[in-house]
Design a protein around this motif. Structure first.
Motif, PDB file in Angstrom:
ATOM      1  N   THR A  19       0.850  -1.218   0.008  1.00 39.71           N
ATOM      2  CA  THR A  19      -0.020   0.100   0.173  1.00 39.71           C
ATOM      3  C   THR A  19       1.050   1.309   0.090  1.00 39.71           C
ATOM      4  N   LYS A  20       0.425   2.451   0.403  1.00 44.68           N
ATOM      5  CA  LYS A  20       1.183   3.567  -0.001  1.00 44.68           C
ATOM      6  C   LYS A  20       0.622   4.633   1.074  1.00 44.68           C
ATOM      7  N   VAL A  21       1.762   5.480   1.219  1.00 52.40           N
ATOM      8  CA  VAL A  21       1.689   6.479   2.161  1.00 52.40           C
ATOM      9  C   VAL A  21       1.661   7.999   1.410  1.00 52.40           C
ATOM     10  N   GLY A  22       1.333   8.948   1.971  1.00 54.50           N
ATOM     11  CA  GLY A  22       1.693  10.259   1.547  1.00 54.50           C
ATOM     12  C   GLY A  22       0.251  10.958   1.611  1.00 54.50           C
ATOM     13  N   ARG A  23      -0.821  10.253   1.492  1.00 56.03           N
ATOM     14  CA  ARG A  23      -2.246  10.921   1.735  1.00 56.03           C
ATOM     15  C   ARG A  23      -2.808  10.561   2.734  1.00 56.03           C
ATOM     16  N   LEU A  24      -3.099  11.289   3.748  1.00 57.32           N
ATOM     17  CA  LEU A  24      -4.073  11.049   4.999  1.00 57.32           C
ATOM     18  C   LEU A  24      -5.448  11.268   4.571  1.00 57.32           C
ATOM     19  N   LEU A  25      -6.265  10.144   4.983  1.00 58.06           N
ATOM     20  CA  LEU A  25      -7.775  10.407   4.759  1.00 58.06           C
ATOM     21  C   LEU A  25      -8.401  11.014   6.166  1.00 58.06           C
ATOM     22  N   VAL A  26      -9.009  12.157   5.848  1.00 57.43           N
ATOM     23  CA  VAL A  26      -9.589  12.889   7.093  1.00 57.43           C
ATOM     24  C   VAL A  26     -11.111  13.179   6.665  1.00 57.43           C
ATOM     25  N   ASP A  27     -11.715  13.296   7.954  1.00 56.99           N
ATOM     26  CA  ASP A  27     -13.193  13.487   7.867  1.00 56.99           C
ATOM     27  C   ASP A  27     -13.600  14.871   6.878  1.00 56.99           C
ATOM     28  N   ASN A  28     -14.584  14.724   6.450  1.00 51.62           N
ATOM     29  CA  ASN A  28     -14.835  15.909   5.350  1.00 51.62           C
ATOM     30  C   ASN A  28     -16.352  16.083   5.770  1.00 51.62           C
ATOM     31  N   PRO A  29     -16.654  17.053   6.821  1.00 51.98           N
ATOM     32  CA  PRO A  29     -18.134  17.345   7.033  1.00 51.98           C
ATOM     33  C   PRO A  29     -19.045  17.528   5.760  1.00 51.98           C
ATOM     34  N   GLY A  30     -20.005  17.208   5.643  1.00 54.35           N
ATOM     35  CA  GLY A  30     -21.075  17.470   4.468  1.00 54.35           C
ATOM     36  C   GLY A  30     -20.643  16.894   3.108  1.00 54.35           C
ATOM     37  N   GLY A  31     -19.494  16.159   3.047  1.00 53.00           N
ATOM     38  CA  GLY A  31     -19.211  15.404   1.804  1.00 53.00           C
ATOM     39  C   GLY A  31     -20.303  14.320   1.691  1.00 53.00           C
ATOM     40  N   THR A  75     -11.856  13.236   2.729  1.00 50.07           N
ATOM     41  CA  THR A  75     -10.937  14.134   1.862  1.00 50.07           C
ATOM     42  C   THR A  75      -9.427  13.634   2.355  1.00 50.07           C
ATOM     43  N   ARG A  76      -8.463  14.044   0.891  1.00 43.66           N
ATOM     44  CA  ARG A  76      -7.192  13.588   1.012  1.00 43.66           C
ATOM     45  C   ARG A  76      -6.519  14.854   1.569  1.00 43.66           C
ATOM     46  N   ARG A  77      -5.475  14.449   2.435  1.00 49.76           N
ATOM     47  CA  ARG A  77      -4.531  15.535   2.903  1.00 49.76           C
ATOM     48  C   ARG A  77      -3.118  15.360   2.907  1.00 49.76           C
ATOM     49  N   ARG A  78      -2.345  15.853   1.945  1.00 48.59           N
ATOM     50  CA  ARG A  78      -1.102  15.259   1.694  1.00 48.59           C
ATOM     51  C   ARG A  78      -0.197  15.282   2.983  1.00 48.59           C
ATOM     52  N   ASP A  79       0.321  14.516   3.222  1.00 51.35           N
ATOM     53  CA  ASP A  79       1.451  14.351   4.582  1.00 51.35           C
ATOM     54  C   ASP A  79       2.577  13.538   4.384  1.00 51.35           C
ATOM     55  N   TYR A  80       3.625  13.886   4.366  1.00 49.62           N
ATOM     56  CA  TYR A  80       4.832  13.167   4.209  1.00 49.62           C
ATOM     57  C   TYR A  80       5.866  13.239   5.206  1.00 49.62           C
ATOM     58  N   THR A  81       5.191  13.748   6.581  1.00 53.61           N
ATOM     59  CA  THR A  81       5.946  13.616   7.687  1.00 53.61           C
ATOM     60  C   THR A  81       6.112  12.263   8.263  1.00 53.61           C
ATOM     61  N   ARG A  82       6.871  12.280   9.380  1.00 53.31           N
ATOM     62  CA  ARG A  82       7.056  10.970  10.015  1.00 53.31           C
ATOM     63  C   ARG A  82       5.811  10.273  10.738  1.00 53.31           C
ATOM     64  N   ASP A  83       5.218  11.463  11.389  1.00 50.48           N
ATOM     65  CA  ASP A  83       3.810  11.153  11.997  1.00 50.48           C
ATOM     66  C   ASP A  83       2.718  10.798  10.947  1.00 50.48           C
ATOM     67  N   GLY A  84       2.839  11.493   9.847  1.00 46.03           N
ATOM     68  CA  GLY A  84       1.807  11.184   8.931  1.00 46.03           C
ATOM     69  C   GLY A  84       1.892   9.892   8.291  1.00 46.03           C
ATOM     70  N   VAL A  85       3.172   9.327   7.956  1.00 45.15           N
ATOM     71  CA  VAL A  85       3.136   7.963   7.713  1.00 45.15           C
ATOM     72  C   VAL A  85       3.045   6.974   8.784  1.00 45.15           C
ATOM     73  N   LEU A  86       3.128   6.990   9.930  1.00 42.07           N
ATOM     74  CA  LEU A  86       2.757   6.342  10.944  1.00 42.07           C
ATOM     75  C   LEU A  86       1.257   6.067  11.039  1.00 42.07           C
ATOM     76  N   ARG A  87       0.554   7.524  10.849  1.00 38.93           N
ATOM     77  CA  ARG A  87      -0.944   7.394  10.994  1.00 38.93           C
ATOM     78  C   ARG A  87      -1.568   6.625   9.833  1.00 38.93           C
ATOM     79  N   SER A  88      -0.856   6.863   8.559  1.00 39.82           N
ATOM     80  CA  SER A  88      -1.433   6.464   7.455  1.00 39.82           C
ATOM     81  C   SER A  88      -1.343   4.956   7.350  1.00 39.82           C
ATOM     82  N   LEU A  89      -0.304   4.238   7.678  1.00 42.34           N
ATOM     83  CA  LEU A  89       0.195   2.761   7.813  1.00 42.34           C
ATOM     84  C   LEU A  89      -0.953   2.189   8.821  1.00 42.34           C
ATOM     85  N   GLU A  90      -1.043   2.938   9.926  1.00 39.59           N
ATOM     86  CA  GLU A  90      -2.202   2.451  11.079  1.00 39.59           C
ATOM     87  C   GLU A  90      -3.438   2.266  10.487  1.00 39.59           C
TER      88      GLU A  90
END
Length: 319
Positions: A70-82, A98-113
């Protein structure tokens, strides 16, 4: 352990058009029956729908019997009203996330989880940094060191990057400790720019290559008006070139898709060709095409007519 033919799972996320859960499961079942044991997905594909469907379809199979990326770099976050709108990035799904670009260490760990939760597994084998061509520094400072750490801990078996830009991938291979790259659309029967730098570099450094987008998003499936190249309407000159390639193939009783699948895997750095499918029938068709032996003279004729680079590795001699 990656099989020479892999299943790309963007369509399981309702790429361009919706499919049922049953169809998605049948696509994976058919791929399994045809010996495919490498499956590639991403959070981006259908806002997580591809991962959920793939995980459900693989749930009854022994985890050690297949390779999952799988891939990292785009976090999926809530999109109210979507929930009242549709996704705007090519997938027929409600825009509840909605997708939020995040190439940080924390973003990678959250994405994989989050991916592990959607897939319903305790590990993925390979993690690709996804589409980081405009985030090179962030990926080098954040995402890749985080993935190296996970690999060193044994959480991941391989790390790399996936995108459509061979020159940017070359930069990453030179400047990061990666095991694999996925190149989409830049090493195909239509064009081979990855031969200039990326593929020789990967061969030299022992970095495996997964070839994706081998139909250049449609033009090499059938070069007819309305077909796409790089996910946009194919320009006339490329349609003409693809048509000429198809004519050479026809002289050797080979279809254009058969040749398009065969060529990328012949490069010594390429370990797998990943193909998507929108139906079980298409999985069967792709597997059948991949099993066809292409006559060596076809490649020679393409080179002679200026339709294939002379330095392109071709499959072992047939006919």
């Amino acid at each position: 352990m990656i099989t020479p033919l892999g299943l790309g799972c963007a369509q399981l996320g309702n790429l361009y058009r919706a499919m049922s859960d049953d169809t998605a499961a049948a696509i994976v079942d058919t791929a399994w029956a045809r010996g495919i044991r490498y499956f590639d997905t991403a959070p981006h594909y259908g806002l997580g729908l591809s991962e959920r469907r793939l995980g459900a379809a693989l749930a009854a199979r022994p985890r050690d019997d297949y390779v999952l990326s799988t891939k990292v770099g785009r976090l999926l976050v809530d999109n109210p009203g979507g929930e009242s709108r549709r996704d705007t990035e090519g997938f027929d799904v409600p825009a509840t996330l909605t997708r939020r670009r995040d190439y940080t260490r924390d973003g990678v760990l959250r994405s994989l989880e989050s991916s592990l939760t959607r897939l319903g597994v305790d590990r993925v084998d390979i993690a690709f940094v996804h589409d980081a061509e405009n985030h090179v520094d962030e990926a080098l400072r954040g995402a890749l060191p985080a993935l190296v750490e996970l690999r060193d801990q044994g959480v991941l078996r391989g790390i790399g990057l996936g995108m459509n830009f061979n020159d940017v991938l070359s930069h990453f291979v030179r400047n990061a400790d990666v095991d694999t790259v996925m190149i989409a659309g830049r090493y195909t029967l239509l064009e081979q720019p990855a031969l200039d730098d990326l593929l020789p570099l990967c061969a030299e450094r022992g970095v495996s290559v997964v070839a994706a987008g081998v139909f250049n998003s449609g033009i090499l499936a059938s070069p007819t008006p309305g077909r796409t190249y790089n996910y946009s309407d194919a320009p006339r000159d490329l349609l003409d070139r693809a048509t000429r390639i198809a004519e050479v193939c026809a002289r050797h009783h080979i279809t254009l898709p058969e040749a398009a699948i065969a060529l990328p895997g012949a490069h010594p750095a390429v370990t797998s060709v990943v193909l998507g499918a929108s139906s079980p029938k298409q999985v069967e068709s792709n597997a059948d095409r991949a099993a066809v032996g292409v006559p060596t003279q076809l490649w020679r004729d393409l080179v002679a007519e200026g339709l294939l680079r002379a330095d392109t590795p071709v499959p072992e001699e047939v006919g």
